[in-house]
Write a protein that holds these residues in place. Structure first.
Motif, short mmCIF file in Angstrom:
data_model
loop_
_atom_site.label_atom_id
_atom_site.label_comp_id
_atom_site.label_asym_id
_atom_site.label_seq_id
_atom_site.Cartn_x
_atom_site.Cartn_y
_atom_site.Cartn_z
N LEU A 22 -42.85 38.93 57.46
CA LEU A 22 -42.19 40.06 56.80
C LEU A 22 -42.16 41.28 57.71
O LEU A 22 -41.19 42.02 57.77
CB LEU A 22 -42.91 40.39 55.49
N THR A 23 -43.26 41.51 58.43
CA THR A 23 -43.33 42.64 59.35
C THR A 23 -42.27 42.51 60.44
O THR A 23 -41.59 43.47 60.80
CB THR A 23 -44.72 42.72 60.00
N ILE A 24 -42.11 41.28 60.96
CA ILE A 24 -41.10 41.04 61.98
C ILE A 24 -39.71 41.28 61.42
O ILE A 24 -38.85 41.90 62.05
CB ILE A 24 -41.23 39.61 62.52
N GLU A 274 -36.91 34.44 50.35
CA GLU A 274 -35.72 33.89 50.97
C GLU A 274 -34.91 35.02 51.59
O GLU A 274 -35.03 36.19 51.19
CB GLU A 274 -34.89 33.13 49.92
N PRO A 275 -34.05 34.72 52.60
CA PRO A 275 -33.34 35.78 53.34
C PRO A 275 -32.57 36.76 52.46
O PRO A 275 -32.63 37.97 52.68
CB PRO A 275 -32.41 34.98 54.26
N LYS A 276 -31.86 36.27 51.43
CA LYS A 276 -31.06 37.16 50.58
C LYS A 276 -31.94 38.07 49.72
O LYS A 276 -31.47 39.08 49.20
CB LYS A 276 -30.13 36.35 49.69
N ALA A 277 -33.22 37.70 49.59
CA ALA A 277 -34.10 38.51 48.75
C ALA A 277 -34.34 39.89 49.33
O ALA A 277 -34.56 40.86 48.60
CB ALA A 277 -35.44 37.79 48.56
N ARG A 278 -34.29 40.00 50.64
CA ARG A 278 -34.59 41.29 51.28
C ARG A 278 -33.61 42.37 50.85
O ARG A 278 -33.99 43.52 50.65
CB ARG A 278 -34.60 41.13 52.80
N GLN A 279 -32.31 42.01 50.74
CA GLN A 279 -31.33 43.00 50.33
C GLN A 279 -31.55 43.42 48.88
O GLN A 279 -31.43 44.60 48.53
CB GLN A 279 -29.91 42.47 50.49
N SER A 280 -31.91 42.47 48.01
CA SER A 280 -32.20 42.81 46.62
C SER A 280 -33.38 43.78 46.54
O SER A 280 -33.36 44.74 45.76
CB SER A 280 -32.51 41.54 45.83
N LEU A 281 -34.40 43.52 47.35
CA LEU A 281 -35.58 44.40 47.34
C LEU A 281 -35.26 45.75 47.96
O LEU A 281 -35.81 46.77 47.55
CB LEU A 281 -36.73 43.72 48.07
N LYS A 282 -34.37 45.76 48.94
CA LYS A 282 -33.96 47.04 49.51
C LYS A 282 -33.23 47.88 48.47
O LYS A 282 -33.40 49.10 48.40
CB LYS A 282 -33.06 46.82 50.72
N ASP A 283 -32.40 47.24 47.63
CA ASP A 283 -31.72 47.96 46.54
C ASP A 283 -32.74 48.61 45.61
O ASP A 283 -32.59 49.77 45.21
CB ASP A 283 -30.84 47.01 45.74
N TYR A 287 -33.38 52.67 45.14
CA TYR A 287 -33.28 53.28 43.82
C TYR A 287 -34.55 54.07 43.49
O TYR A 287 -34.49 55.19 42.97
CB TYR A 287 -33.03 52.21 42.76
N LEU A 288 -35.71 53.48 43.80
CA LEU A 288 -36.97 54.18 43.55
C LEU A 288 -37.11 55.42 44.43
O LEU A 288 -37.65 56.44 44.00
CB LEU A 288 -38.14 53.23 43.79
N GLU A 289 -36.63 55.33 45.66
CA GLU A 289 -36.67 56.49 46.55
C GLU A 289 -35.83 57.64 46.01
O GLU A 289 -36.20 58.81 46.14
CB GLU A 289 -36.18 56.10 47.94
N LYS A 328 -43.91 47.99 52.66
CA LYS A 328 -43.49 47.98 54.05
C LYS A 328 -42.22 48.79 54.25
O LYS A 328 -42.02 49.42 55.28
CB LYS A 328 -43.26 46.54 54.52
N LEU A 329 -41.35 48.78 53.24
CA LEU A 329 -40.13 49.58 53.30
C LEU A 329 -40.43 51.07 53.19
O LEU A 329 -39.60 51.90 53.55
CB LEU A 329 -39.16 49.17 52.19
N GLY A 330 -41.63 51.42 52.68
CA GLY A 330 -42.02 52.82 52.62
C GLY A 330 -42.37 53.34 51.25
O GLY A 330 -42.63 54.53 51.08
#
Length: 373
Positions: A22-24, A274-283, A287-289, A328-330
């Motif tokens: 995940l860090t990478i 899974e790879p597509k999960a990262r974009q969902s989590l970024k959304d 939103y929380l930010e 990790k996203l902040g």
């Protein structure tokens, strides 16, 4: 010391590897968000402009939705529609070699607008950000601070040269949104530099076309008169527009409602993202930010295979994987909690592979956040 069961030992080792991966993944640059506006920089054209009131015939995708005569400027033109010099003054393009021009204020409520088809219909309940650059022409008599956008289901064709008020839009046969104003802290009065403006919307699910302009009458428009008119009466405000973009921001999450994270369905006996999960989590993170008053509770779930003890541990690891990725996203750790529920709360109780995959999931709920410090 009590020995760790072999299955759990393997799972813990696997979890350590996942955190490294995940860090990478976080260090990999994500490409720029897709612009949903066709030809947002006005670079694509049919003909190099040679006459005014030419937007409909010369540009790709863009048109005028009313009888107002919007203009198109391009560096290729050797007439008064060139760049940087043209019939309204001097202005380099914000980007590229072209831009559009229109009146946002003129006598007798005369208005000009531009419209464009979007690359896709907007998703109901999802957030988008509309942004563009504009510059007041040097030969304008004054400046305005009223500039907005309307979204439509189909292209508009309204037989008027006046403002497209909400009443006029409502009377048309095409479904439209109400006009929404770009946020303004003052008048758009810069005649040298480009000004950048933006607004956020939550889509209703029908929006496939975008219309830009001033949707208010002269009486309802905030107008700054420069006192330079040579004749009496109302003046003119003419603006150049460039670099129009509409970017997808993510779902519009409501507090105290449970959501299943898109693409965060796990393979059997796994808790890797899974790879597509990262974009969902970024959304979710973005939103929380943008809503610092909210916190998020993450819950992990499994299918019905395996022992209750094993599934409880596995579901907790799935929830923690998501929570750690958000951190990790902040995201502040104080705003995240996680818990596992094993297979106690299935979405689908059918004993099929499809149902089991649906149940291997992570859900979240956003609630009001109170900082104790």
């Amino acid at each position: 010391m009590k020995a760790i069961p072999k299955g759990l030992e393997i799972m813990y080792l696997r979890f350590g590897n996942i955190l490294t991966n995940l860090t990478i993944a976080l260090s990999i640059s994500v490409g720029a968000a897709q612009n949903l506006v066709h030809n947002g920089g006005f670079e694509d054209f049919v003909e190099c402009p040679v006459s005014m009131s030419n937007l409909n015939g010369d540009t790709e995708y863009w048109s005028a939705p009313t009888l107002g005569t919007t203009d198109y400027f391009n560096e290729c033109s050797r007439t008064k529609l060139g760049i940087p010099m043209n019939f309204k003054g001097k202005q380099e393009a914000y980007e590229g070699t072209a831009y559009a021009g229109l009146y946002l204020f003129a006598p007798k409520d005369y208005r000009e607008y531009i419209q464009v088809e979007l690359t896709e219909t907007l998703k109901k309940g999802h957030r988008y950000r509309l942004s563009l650059a504009l510059s007041l022409s040097e030969k304008s008599d004054g400046a305005v601070m009223d500039f907005g956008a309307v979204f439509a289901q189909k292209p508009l064709s309204i037989h008027t040269k006046r403002q497209l008020s909400n009443a006029v839009l409502a009377s048309s046969q095409t479904r439209t949104s109400h006009a929404k104003q770009f946020s303004a802290t003052g008048f758009y009065d810069d005649r040298k530099e480009w000004m950048q403006v933006s607004l956020d919307i939550v889509a209703r699910g029908f929006e496939s076309h975008l219309v830009l302009g001033n949707f208010k009458s002269n009486g309802g428009t905030h107008y700054l008169d420069f006192g330079k008119k040579t004749t009496s009466g109302e003046g003119y405000s003419y603006y150049y527009i460039d670099d129009v973009s509409l970017i997808y921001l993510g779902p519009d999450y409501q507090p105290n409602q449970s959501y299943v994270l898109n693409h965060v369905n796990f393979d059997f006996d796994r808790f890797e993202l899974e790879p597509k999960a990262r974009q969902s989590l970024k959304d979710v993170f973005e939103y929380l930010e943008s809503n610092p008053n909210l916190k998020v509770s993450i819950s992990g779930h499994t299918d019905d295979q395996g022992s209750d003890e094993y599934n409880d541990v596995l579901s907790k690891q799935r929830a923690r994987t998501v929570a750690r990725y958000l951190m990790k996203l902040g995201l502040d750790p104080q705003r995240i909690t996680s818990e596992g529920y094993g297979n106690k709360l299935p979405l689908d109780s059918a004993l099929t592979d499809k149902a089991r995959r649906k149940n291997r999931r992570v859900e979240f709920v956003m609630t009001e956040f109170v900082d104790d410090e």
